[in-house]
Write a protein that holds these residues in place. Structure first.
Motif, PDB file in Angstrom:
ATOM      1  N   ASN A 291       0.741  -1.167  -0.048  1.00 23.79           N
ATOM      2  CA  ASN A 291       0.179   0.193   0.232  1.00 23.79           C
ATOM      3  C   ASN A 291       0.515   1.160  -0.069  1.00 23.79           C
ATOM      4  O   ASN A 291       0.487   1.906  -0.644  1.00 23.79           O
ATOM      5  N   GLU A 292       2.017   1.342   0.658  1.00 23.99           N
ATOM      6  CA  GLU A 292       2.412   2.466   0.744  1.00 23.99           C
ATOM      7  C   GLU A 292       3.708   2.327  -0.579  1.00 23.99           C
ATOM      8  O   GLU A 292       3.899   3.791  -1.341  1.00 23.99           O
ATOM      9  N   ILE A 293       4.007   1.271  -1.460  1.00 29.18           N
ATOM     10  CA  ILE A 293       4.265   1.416  -2.604  1.00 29.18           C
ATOM     11  C   ILE A 293       3.202   1.944  -3.569  1.00 29.18           C
ATOM     12  O   ILE A 293       3.587   3.124  -4.408  1.00 29.18           O
ATOM     13  N   LEU A 294       2.180   1.833  -3.378  1.00 30.29           N
ATOM     14  CA  LEU A 294       0.639   2.017  -4.792  1.00 30.29           C
ATOM     15  C   LEU A 294       0.527   4.329  -4.324  1.00 30.29           C
ATOM     16  O   LEU A 294       0.343   4.381  -5.190  1.00 30.29           O
ATOM     17  N   GLU A 295       0.639   4.000  -2.713  1.00 31.21           N
ATOM     18  CA  GLU A 295       0.554   6.104  -2.652  1.00 31.21           C
ATOM     19  C   GLU A 295       1.756   6.172  -3.597  1.00 31.21           C
ATOM     20  O   GLU A 295       1.656   7.465  -4.126  1.00 31.21           O
ATOM     21  N   VAL A 296       2.589   6.152  -3.518  1.00 27.69           N
ATOM     22  CA  VAL A 296       4.549   6.446  -3.969  1.00 27.69           C
ATOM     23  C   VAL A 296       4.131   6.775  -5.641  1.00 27.69           C
ATOM     24  O   VAL A 296       4.291   6.653  -6.353  1.00 27.69           O
ATOM     25  N   ILE A 297       3.307   5.284  -6.261  1.00 26.67           N
ATOM     26  CA  ILE A 297       3.333   5.567  -7.733  1.00 26.67           C
ATOM     27  C   ILE A 297       2.065   6.832  -8.090  1.00 26.67           C
ATOM     28  O   ILE A 297       2.700   6.875  -8.824  1.00 26.67           O
ATOM     29  N   HIS A 298       1.069   6.491  -7.936  1.00 24.17           N
ATOM     30  CA  HIS A 298       0.133   7.732  -7.108  1.00 24.17           C
ATOM     31  C   HIS A 298       0.834   9.088  -7.429  1.00 24.17           C
ATOM     32  O   HIS A 298       0.414   9.415  -8.432  1.00 24.17           O
ATOM     33  N   LEU A 299       1.280   9.865  -6.338  1.00 15.74           N
ATOM     34  CA  LEU A 299       1.422  11.134  -6.469  1.00 15.74           C
ATOM     35  C   LEU A 299       2.415  10.559  -7.553  1.00 15.74           C
ATOM     36  O   LEU A 299       2.310  11.776  -7.918  1.00 15.74           O
ATOM     37  N   GLN A 300       3.217  10.038  -7.325  1.00 18.07           N
ATOM     38  CA  GLN A 300       4.813  10.093  -9.073  1.00 18.07           C
ATOM     39  C   GLN A 300       3.582   9.631 -10.473  1.00 18.07           C
ATOM     40  O   GLN A 300       4.149  11.039 -11.138  1.00 18.07           O
ATOM     41  N   LEU A 301       2.588   9.002 -10.250  1.00 17.84           N
ATOM     42  CA  LEU A 301       1.823   9.076 -11.460  1.00 17.84           C
ATOM     43  C   LEU A 301       1.166  10.447 -11.974  1.00 17.84           C
ATOM     44  O   LEU A 301       0.936  11.462 -12.768  1.00 17.84           O
ATOM     45  N   GLU A 302       0.861  11.247 -10.419  1.00 17.54           N
ATOM     46  CA  GLU A 302      -0.218  12.798 -10.430  1.00 17.54           C
ATOM     47  C   GLU A 302       1.194  13.732 -10.657  1.00 17.54           C
ATOM     48  O   GLU A 302       0.231  14.537 -12.215  1.00 17.54           O
TER      49      GLU A 302
ATOM     50  N   ALA B 129       3.850  13.145 -12.874  1.00 21.79           N
ATOM     51  CA  ALA B 129       4.211  13.227 -14.033  1.00 21.79           C
ATOM     52  C   ALA B 129       3.038  13.481 -15.049  1.00 21.79           C
ATOM     53  O   ALA B 129       3.561  14.382 -16.147  1.00 21.79           O
ATOM     54  N   LYS B 130       2.002  13.555 -14.690  1.00 22.10           N
ATOM     55  CA  LYS B 130       0.595  13.636 -15.778  1.00 22.10           C
ATOM     56  C   LYS B 130       0.619  14.808 -15.464  1.00 22.10           C
ATOM     57  O   LYS B 130       0.839  16.038 -16.466  1.00 22.10           O
ATOM     58  N   LYS B 131       0.777  15.807 -14.637  1.00 25.25           N
ATOM     59  CA  LYS B 131       1.148  17.275 -15.060  1.00 25.25           C
ATOM     60  C   LYS B 131       2.436  18.029 -14.765  1.00 25.25           C
ATOM     61  O   LYS B 131       2.152  18.808 -16.093  1.00 25.25           O
ATOM     62  N   ASP B 132       3.354  17.556 -15.201  1.00 23.93           N
ATOM     63  CA  ASP B 132       4.533  17.455 -16.379  1.00 23.93           C
ATOM     64  C   ASP B 132       4.274  17.575 -17.200  1.00 23.93           C
ATOM     65  O   ASP B 132       4.567  18.007 -18.684  1.00 23.93           O
TER      66      ASP B 132
ATOM     67  N   ILE C  31       3.241  20.077 -22.466  1.00 28.05           N
ATOM     68  CA  ILE C  31       2.037  19.972 -23.980  1.00 28.05           C
ATOM     69  C   ILE C  31       2.176  21.858 -24.038  1.00 28.05           C
ATOM     70  O   ILE C  31       1.678  22.316 -25.394  1.00 28.05           O
ATOM     71  N   GLU C  32       1.179  21.878 -22.875  1.00 26.08           N
ATOM     72  CA  GLU C  32       1.583  23.772 -23.134  1.00 26.08           C
ATOM     73  C   GLU C  32       2.002  24.618 -23.440  1.00 26.08           C
ATOM     74  O   GLU C  32       2.604  26.187 -23.875  1.00 26.08           O
ATOM     75  N   ASP C  33       3.477  24.139 -22.510  1.00 24.56           N
ATOM     76  CA  ASP C  33       4.730  24.994 -23.335  1.00 24.56           C
ATOM     77  C   ASP C  33       5.565  24.726 -24.672  1.00 24.56           C
ATOM     78  O   ASP C  33       5.244  25.983 -25.065  1.00 24.56           O
ATOM     79  N   LEU C  34       4.836  23.748 -24.879  1.00 23.80           N
ATOM     80  CA  LEU C  34       5.263  23.734 -26.608  1.00 23.80           C
ATOM     81  C   LEU C  34       4.408  24.252 -27.382  1.00 23.80           C
ATOM     82  O   LEU C  34       4.448  25.251 -28.283  1.00 23.80           O
ATOM     83  N   ARG C  35       2.674  24.397 -26.819  1.00 23.75           N
ATOM     84  CA  ARG C  35       2.367  24.782 -27.882  1.00 23.75           C
ATOM     85  C   ARG C  35       2.372  26.739 -27.248  1.00 23.75           C
ATOM     86  O   ARG C  35       1.846  27.186 -28.722  1.00 23.75           O
ATOM     87  N   GLU C  36       2.419  26.989 -26.691  1.00 22.34           N
ATOM     88  CA  GLU C  36       3.116  28.400 -26.340  1.00 22.34           C
ATOM     89  C   GLU C  36       3.935  28.801 -26.932  1.00 22.34           C
ATOM     90  O   GLU C  36       4.400  29.916 -27.860  1.00 22.34           O
ATOM     91  N   THR C  37       5.566  28.054 -27.301  1.00 25.12           N
ATOM     92  CA  THR C  37       6.839  28.085 -27.888  1.00 25.12           C
ATOM     93  C   THR C  37       5.643  29.073 -29.705  1.00 25.12           C
ATOM     94  O   THR C  37       6.606  28.924 -30.472  1.00 25.12           O
TER      95      THR C  37
ATOM     96  N   LEU D 271      12.177  24.092 -28.439  1.00 28.60           N
ATOM     97  CA  LEU D 271      11.233  23.199 -28.851  1.00 28.60           C
ATOM     98  C   LEU D 271      11.615  22.003 -28.717  1.00 28.60           C
ATOM     99  O   LEU D 271      10.672  20.999 -28.615  1.00 28.60           O
ATOM    100  N   ALA D 272      12.635  21.440 -28.832  1.00 27.84           N
ATOM    101  CA  ALA D 272      13.298  20.770 -28.791  1.00 27.84           C
ATOM    102  C   ALA D 272      13.785  19.802 -27.350  1.00 27.84           C
ATOM    103  O   ALA D 272      13.110  18.773 -26.670  1.00 27.84           O
ATOM    104  N   SER D 273      13.609  21.021 -26.075  1.00 31.71           N
ATOM    105  CA  SER D 273      13.474  20.641 -25.269  1.00 31.71           C
ATOM    106  C   SER D 273      12.263  20.108 -24.207  1.00 31.71           C
ATOM    107  O   SER D 273      11.918  19.103 -24.054  1.00 31.71           O
ATOM    108  N   ASN D 274      11.072  21.314 -24.948  1.00 31.88           N
ATOM    109  CA  ASN D 274       9.133  20.451 -24.960  1.00 31.88           C
ATOM    110  C   ASN D 274       9.706  19.322 -25.135  1.00 31.88           C
ATOM    111  O   ASN D 274       8.549  18.196 -24.943  1.00 31.88           O
ATOM    112  N   THR D 275       9.638  19.376 -26.426  1.00 32.20           N
ATOM    113  CA  THR D 275       9.647  17.731 -27.250  1.00 32.20           C
ATOM    114  C   THR D 275       9.961  16.943 -26.285  1.00 32.20           C
ATOM    115  O   THR D 275       9.430  15.413 -26.161  1.00 32.20           O
ATOM    116  N   PHE D 276      11.079  16.121 -25.810  1.00 34.37           N
ATOM    117  CA  PHE D 276      11.762  16.096 -25.080  1.00 34.37           C
ATOM    118  C   PHE D 276      10.991  15.700 -23.846  1.00 34.37           C
ATOM    119  O   PHE D 276      10.887  14.729 -23.515  1.00 34.37           O
ATOM    120  N   ALA D 277      11.058  16.583 -22.864  1.00 29.74           N
ATOM    121  CA  ALA D 277       9.842  16.762 -21.606  1.00 29.74           C
ATOM    122  C   ALA D 277       9.190  16.047 -22.021  1.00 29.74           C
ATOM    123  O   ALA D 277       8.429  15.365 -20.757  1.00 29.74           O
TER     124      ALA D 277
END
Length: 748
Positions: A16-27, A29-32, A37-43, A71-77
């Motif tokens: 359950n501790e591992i699942l909590e870590v995965i969920h937090l990191q997944l959240e 990662a999705k924000k990042d 994607i928004e930074d790429l659009r803005e560029t 552009l390259a940095s955002n695409t890589f990210a």
């Protein structure tokens, strides 16, 4: 029991501790990912609004350049966060499958090492909480029981002690159970997994990799790794997991998907293995059949017989004389001896088989044929003949270009004297110049541009030419008969497969082919069906590659093979280092099916069955084809009722498959498998033996095992191949008199 309950509670709390870590990191990662994607659009918006769009505007080009890095940095990210999301979502389904408690000699306490299909970092503590199955420390799980152990890390060997070895069953995010894995319990876990139904795609085996399999997967010291393994020993799984390991291994030696190519026996098998790497979190790797390499290598894409059709023709051939001659022709043309003849022929082309004409221009001999020939022969020997001739062509036209300045006034005078063009003299002079140049280019290209098909036909068709090139080569006793047969075959517009291979090799000797120079790892499956010429071609096509080669000399189709195959492969590829591993333990079939199948091999063949029991195969007779069809239907229905998902009716060849399908299609829901179509092995289907190579099915019904169909040594190998496709149930059916090769099983 009380201790188990305590351990279970502790494991569930940890999970359950591992699942909590995965969920937090997944959240996160999705924000990042969303932010990138928004930074790429803005560029993109900034670039569109603030930079010039004119390619001719120097200042605008300078403005555009400032956007390239963002552009390259955002695409890589975006790509990085997408991969992390994919990994975390995969870990949510099954976070890990094993744990070892390891105490290294340099430490005083045990470290709990959890092993899964990917690495999970603890971002706060900067440590690893789940180790990828490919990591060095994870090899402890595959290679050792509790007690003294070691693993090889980048900094050297680390020795220590394994205090606990534990396995988990976590499916779709649900922690089901765990067990402490000694040898007996681990075997029981594997037996349970093997007892399940097969699927339409090959599955990963990370939870059940055996010690010798792990050694093969992690081998990075040999340029050529060869695995000889009996049916069901896991050869293909080893190769695919090895690909995943090599893509993971080392920052400097890590391979990209584009660096690897897999040679599959047929297109169905390509589809069958297509899920393994994605399930392991890796991009798919390019997979081809050998015919694709032939097509890519030949410049004018001539029509040629596919390897599948070549094999089917041999299997279904009813004339023993025709079949024998066809096989003799194939064996000679795909032999080391014939490749030496082709080498000699390629070397002799500029001296004996290319006619260099005198080159004339403006009424003068610019170059004599002898000069052109000598110039080619004096060029650097490491350059291919095609490149030499290309340089010669450039040399010729450089000289002609200089002479054209003096030629144009003469053409202008000639135009003025032409009564049909009284006013457009200059235009007509240019037309005359173009016409001269075109005719000259055609004349030059007649000897500069080499056609490998025409050259090959000349080798076969010209009396005594092949014989003159084979002074130190032992030829078949019936070489005259083989050449006569070959000339008739070459008169057809479609090349036979063996001729297409020979033409390909000749083209690689004289031409240029950089298509695959970037390939660093070549995986060859079902290598026992390849001839020496196949490996000669691979050596030419992949000069910078290392090789993983898998085969089973007992599963040849229409040829006989022995362990010298691997010596010949090594001799042809000439690696700096090579290794042959032999695997005689089968994990696919029940022990009853494997024991039955071994009657089709030589008595000296070593084999070991993973101890999983099942029904004894039955050999079922019927008095007529109609009654036999009825028994086939009964068995297929019974297998479906037993819960088997994949039921394969295996026929000797495509013609027999089509005939059986036409009789059964209105009486049973089934599918006829054709070459080149999408694979779906769910339900009941009919398939020829050739196309079943490498596949596996819950229940197998081998059709028509009478003595007329299965009587030769080659036929005996076909029975072995067909029988070992079965995981749980095997039955054989015939009318008349059964094949003399079939002795075991229960007769009905």
């Amino acid at each position: 029991m009380e201790n188990y309950e305590q351990e279970l509670n502790a494991e569930l709390a940890h999970y359950n501790e591992i699942l909590e870590v995965i969920h937090l990191q997944l959240e996160d990662a999705k924000k990042d990912n969303s932010k990138s994607i928004e930074d790429l659009r803005e560029t993109n918006r900034d670039m569109w609004e603030n930079a010039s769009h004119s390619a001719d505007d120097f200042d605008g080009a300078a403005q555009l350049s400032q956007f390239y890095q963002p552009l390259a940095s955002n695409t890589f990210a975006i790509e990085s966060s997408a991969k992390k999301i994919q990994l975390l979502e995969r870990l949510l389904q099954s976070a890990y499958f094993a744990r070892i408690d390891f105490c290294s000699a340099a430490k005083e306490q045990y470290e709990k090492v959890y092993i899964g299909r990917g690495t999970l970092f603890n971002d706060q503590e900067k440590g690893i909480i789940i180790y990828d199955w490919r990591s060095p420390i994870a090899s402890l799980f595959y290679r050792f029981e509790t007690g003294n152990a070691h693993y090889d890390a980048p900094g050297g060997r680390i020795a220590g002690d394994i205090g606990l070895k534990r396995q988990y069953e976590i499916k779709k995010g649900v922690f089901e159970y765990f067990f402490d894995a000694d040898v007996q319990i681990a075997d029981e876990f594997l037996r349970k997994m093997l007892s399940g139904n097969t699927s339409s795609k090959m599955k990963t085996i990370v939870e059940t990799i055996q010690k010798d399999q792990d050694i093969a997967i992690r081998d990075v010291t040999h340029d050529l790794l060869m695995v000889q393994g009996i049916a069901g020993s896991g050869k293909t799984s080893i190769a695919l997991h090895r690909v995943a390991y090599l893509k993971y291994q080392g920052l400097s030696s890590r391979l990209k998907s584009s660096d690897i190519i897999i040679l599959s026996p047929n297109t169905l098998f390509e589809q069958y293995i297509s899920n393994v790497l994605p399930e392991l979190g890796e991009d798919e790797v390019k997979s081809v059949v050998f015919d694709d390499l032939v097509t890519d290598s030949l410049p004018d894409k001539p029509a040629f017989q596919s390897r599948y059709n070549q094999t089917e023709m041999l299997i279904s051939c009813t004339s023993s004389t025709t079949k024998a001659l066809k096989k003799q022709s194939m064996e000679f043309k795909m032999s080391k001896a014939f490749s030496r003849i082709l080498n000699s022929y390629a070397d002799s082309l500029p001296t004996s088989h290319i006619v260099f004409p005198d080159i004339e221009y403006d009424g003068k001999t610019v170059f004599t044929g002898q000069y052109l020939k000598d110039r080619v022969l004096q060029m650097n020997g490491s350059i291919s003949l095609a490149v030499k001739l290309s340089h010669l062509r450039q040399h010729i036209f450089n000289e002609i270009h200089e002479m054209r300045k003096d030629r144009m006034p003469k053409l202008l005078r000639q135009a003025r004297e032409d009564s049909e063009h009284p006013f457009d003299w200059e235009e007509h002079a240019r037309e005359l110049s173009i016409e001269e140049s075109t005719l000259l280019a055609q004349k030059v290209d007649e000897f500069i541009k080499l056609d490998p098909v025409s050259l090959y036909k000349k080798l076969i068709d010209t009396d005594d030419l092949l014989l003159s090139l084979s002074a130190e080569t032992e030829l078949p006793n019936n070489i005259g008969e083989i050449l006569s047969y070959s000339r008739k075959q070459l008169a057809d517009s479609t090349l036979q497969n063996e001729d297409a291979l020979a033409v390909t090799y000749l083209q690689l000797l004289i031409g240029t082919n950089d298509t695959y120079r970037n390939i660093r790892q070549v995986v060859v499956d079902e290598a026992q069906d390849y001839y020496d010429l196949h490996f000669e071609i691979l050596k030419q096509l992949f000069p910078n590659a290392r090789y993983t080669i898998l085969g089973d000399i007992n599963q040849t189709i229409e040829k006989q093979e022995n362990m010298s195959l691997y010596e010949r492969i090594t001799d042809i590829l000439q690696p700096n280092s090579s290794c042959l591993m032999v695997m005689n333990k089968s994990f696919r079939c029940t022990k009853e099916i494997l024991s039955f199948s071994m009657q089709f091999l030589d008595d000296g063949t070593l084999f070991e069955s993973f101890n999983r029991g099942g029904d004894i195969p039955q050999v079922i007779k019927a008095d007529s084809i109609d009654l036999l069809d009825g028994k086939i239907i009964e068995e297929a229905v019974y297998s479906k009722n037993q819960g088997y998902q994949s039921i394969g009716i295996i026929c000797k060849d495509a013609q027999e498959s089509e005939s059986l399908y036409s009789r059964l299609k209105d009486r049973l829901s089934l599918h006829l498998v054709h070459s080149g179509e999408n694979l779906n092995t769910a339900g009941v289907f009919i398939i020829p033996i050739t196309m079943s190579k490498g596949l596996e099915f819950d229940s197998v019904l081998i059709y028509g095992v009478n003595k007329e169909s299965y009587h030769s040594t080659d036929d005996k190998k076909l029975l072995y191949i067909a029988s070992t496709r079965a995981l749980h149930r095997l039955n054989l059916f015939y009318t008349g008199e059964k094949s003399a090769f079939i002795g075991g099983g229960m007769g009905i």
